[in-house]
Design an enzyme around this catalytic site. Structure first.
Site, PDB file in Angstrom:
ATOM      1  N   GLY A  28      -9.772  26.202  54.617  1.00  0.00           N
ATOM      2  CA  GLY A  28      -9.047  24.983  54.263  1.00  0.00           C
ATOM      3  C   GLY A  28      -9.398  23.842  55.203  1.00  0.00           C
ATOM      4  O   GLY A  28     -10.242  23.986  56.098  1.00  0.00           O
ATOM      5  N   PHE A  29      -8.713  22.754  55.012  1.00  0.00           N
ATOM      6  CA  PHE A  29      -9.006  21.534  55.790  1.00  0.00           C
ATOM      7  C   PHE A  29      -8.764  21.763  57.289  1.00  0.00           C
ATOM      8  O   PHE A  29      -9.704  21.715  58.103  1.00  0.00           O
ATOM      9  CB  PHE A  29      -8.136  20.397  55.223  1.00  0.00           C
ATOM     10  N   ILE A  30      -7.536  22.077  57.672  1.00  0.00           N
ATOM     11  CA  ILE A  30      -7.256  22.252  59.105  1.00  0.00           C
ATOM     12  C   ILE A  30      -7.873  23.555  59.599  1.00  0.00           C
ATOM     13  O   ILE A  30      -8.442  23.625  60.691  1.00  0.00           O
ATOM     14  CB  ILE A  30      -5.737  22.222  59.378  1.00  0.00           C
ATOM     15  N   ASP A  49      -9.590  34.017  53.600  1.00  0.00           N
ATOM     16  CA  ASP A  49      -9.179  32.916  52.710  1.00  0.00           C
ATOM     17  C   ASP A  49      -9.483  33.341  51.279  1.00  0.00           C
ATOM     18  O   ASP A  49     -10.550  33.887  50.997  1.00  0.00           O
ATOM     19  CB  ASP A  49      -9.972  31.647  53.073  1.00  0.00           C
ATOM     20  N   LEU A  94      -2.688  30.024  58.938  1.00  0.00           N
ATOM     21  CA  LEU A  94      -2.689  28.699  58.314  1.00  0.00           C
ATOM     22  C   LEU A  94      -2.680  28.761  56.796  1.00  0.00           C
ATOM     23  O   LEU A  94      -2.529  27.738  56.139  1.00  0.00           O
ATOM     24  CB  LEU A  94      -3.919  27.880  58.765  1.00  0.00           C
ATOM     25  N   TYR A 166       9.819  23.803  49.591  1.00  0.00           N
ATOM     26  CA  TYR A 166       8.657  23.971  50.471  1.00  0.00           C
ATOM     27  C   TYR A 166       9.136  24.074  51.919  1.00  0.00           C
ATOM     28  O   TYR A 166       8.748  24.971  52.670  1.00  0.00           O
ATOM     29  CB  TYR A 166       7.712  22.778  50.296  1.00  0.00           C
TER      30      TYR A 166
END
Ligand code: UDP
Length: 345
Positions: A28-30, A49, A94, A166
Site C-alpha cells: 500500500g501507500f504508507i 498484502d 498496516l 471505521y
C-alpha cells in the site's frame, strides 16, 4: 487501562539489531514507504498484502532487494497470519481498507475487513510472541476538541452516522491489542496516523491532496468540500515511515498509543489555493456541498490537530516538512506523470 508515562527507558524497544520484520499492507501507500525505510536501516522485510488495496507496482523500487520477500495473501486469513509470524521478530500491521470515499460506498466491507484483519493478526502475533506496531487512525478522535491527545476518549459518534464505524473498528483493534498485552504480555505500540501524503498516494478513494494536485495540473476545477474552513495537518509519508521505525526502536513506548503526524494545521480552502498557485494552474476553486458528496450522517471533522508531545518525547523529533514543499514535490511528480505508477493512472 493505566499505561506507563512516556518515556520509560526501562521498557525495551520492540525492535533491536538487524531484524526480520513483517509489513502487512506493505504494497500500500504508507506500507511500501515503510518497507523501503526498514530495508534502508538494514532489516529484512517480508511484505504480506492481498493486493486488494495495494499494488505490486508500489514495490517496484525494492522488489529486487536481497533482504525483501513478498507473500500475496491476507493477514485476515489465520493460516497466512500464523505463517508470517513464525519467523518474524516484529510485525508492522498496516493492512486495511482506507479512504473516506470507500467507507461511504462500502461501509460494511470496510468495517468488517479492518476489524477482522487486526483481530487475526493480533491473535497470531500474540501466539507467536512477536511484538506488533499497530497502525490506527486519527479518525478515532472524531470531531473532538483539539489538540487530540492520546489519553482522550475516543469519539466515533452515533451509530447511525456510518463514518464512525471505521473509527470504532480502529479503536476496537487498539483495545484488542491492549487486551493481548494484559493477558499474554504482547509487546505492542499503537501509532495513530494523521493525514499522510506523498508519492504513490491515490486520490481514487477520496484523499484530498492527490485529488487537488491532479485537478490543478489538468486545469480542472479544484473541488473543495463544504466551506473549506475545515483543517487538517499533512505529514510527508517519508517522515511518517521514519517515525514508525523510530517508534519501533525507541525504548519506553510499549503499551502506549502515540500520535504520528504533522502539527502544522491548514484549512482545506488554503490548501486548494496553495496547490493552484504552486502548479501555476488556471483551475477554479469550486465549493461542493459536503452532503452532495457523502451520505447523510457523514460528519467531516472540522479540525484535526494532533498533540505530538508523546511522539517528540519518544523519538526526539516530529514530522515537519512544510506543506508547500510537499505540494511542490507532488506537482512536479504529477507533471512528469509519475505521482502514481503508470498502471494505476
Ligand atoms: N476534501 C475536499 N475535496 C476533495 C477531497 C476531500 O475538500 O476532493 C476534504 C474533505 O472533506 C476533508 C479533507 O479534504 O475535509 C481531507 O479529506 P481526506 O479524505 O483526504 O482525509 P480525511 O481527513 O477526511 O480522512
Amino acid at each position: 487501562m493505566q499505561r506507563p508515562p512516556l518515556p520509560s527507558p526501562e521498557l525495551p524497544p520492540l525492535l533491536a539489531g538487524s531484524a526480520r520484520t513483517v509489513v502487512t499492507g506493505g504494497a500500500g501507500f504508507i506500507g511500501s514507504h515503510l518497507a523501503a525505510e526498514l530495508l534502508r536501516r538494514g532489516h529484512c522485510v517480508h511484505v504480506v498484502d492481498d493486493l486488494s488495496t495495494g499494488a505490486l507496482d508500489n514495490l517496484g523500487e525494492i522488489a529486487g532487494h536481497p533482504r525483501f520477500s513478498f507473500t500475496v495473501g491476507s493477514a485476515a486469513d489465520p493460516a497466512t497470519a500464523r505463517a508470517m509470524c513464525r519467523d518474524a521478530d516484529m510485525v508492522f500491521h498496516l493492512a486495511g481498507v482506507v479512504g473516506v470515499r470507500r467507507l461511504a460506498d462500502e461501509p460494511l466491507d470496510v468495517m468488517q475487513r479492518n476489524l477482522r484483519c487486526c483481530e487475526v493478526t493480533l491473535d497470531a502475533a500474540a501466539a507467536a510472541r512477536v511484538p506488533v506496531l499497530l497502525t490506527s487512525s486519527s479518525e478515532v478522535y472524531g470531531d473532538g476538541p483539539v489538540p487530540f491527545r492520546e489519553g482522550d476518549p475516543v469519539r466515533p459518534g452515533a451509530t447511525e452516522g456510518l463514518r464512525g464505524g471505521y473509527a470504532c473498528a480502529k479503536a476496537m483493534a487498539e483495545w484488542l491489542a491492549f487486551g493481548h498485552a494484559a493477558q499474554s504480555g504482547l509487546a505492542v505500540v499503537v501509532a495513530r496516523l494523521f493525514n499522510t501524503v506523498g508519492p504513490r498516494q491515490s486520490g481514487d478513494h477520496g484523499m484530498v491532496l492527490p485529488r487537488f494536485v491532479r485537478q490543478a495540473v489538468a486545469n480542472d476545477a479544484i473541488t473543495v468540500y463544504g466551506s473549506g474552513a475545515q483543517t487538517r495537518c499533512f505529514a510527508h509519508v517519508g517522515e511518517v515511515a521514519r517515525a514508525l521505525v523510530d517508534l519501533a526502536v525507541a525504548p519506553g513506548v510499549r503499551g502506549s498509543v502515540v500520535n504520528v503526524g504533522s502539527g502544522a494545521e491548514t484549512t482545506v480552502r488554503d490548501l486548494a489555493h496553495l496547490v493552484k498557485a504552486v502548479a501555476g494552474s488556471g483551475s477554479h476553486v469550486v465549493h461542493v456541498p459536503f452532503d452532495a458528496v457523502f451520505p447523510a450522517g457523514f460528519v467531516d471533522p472540522p479540525r484535526r490537530l494532533p498533540s505530538l508531545e508523546r511522539l517528540r518525547r519518544a523519538i526526539g523529533w516530529v514530522p515537519a516538512k512544510p506543506v508547500a514543499a510537499i505540494v511542490a514535490e507532488l506537482v512536479a511528480l504529477e507533471r512528469r506523470g509519475v505521482l502514481l505508477p503508470a498502471e494505476r493512472r
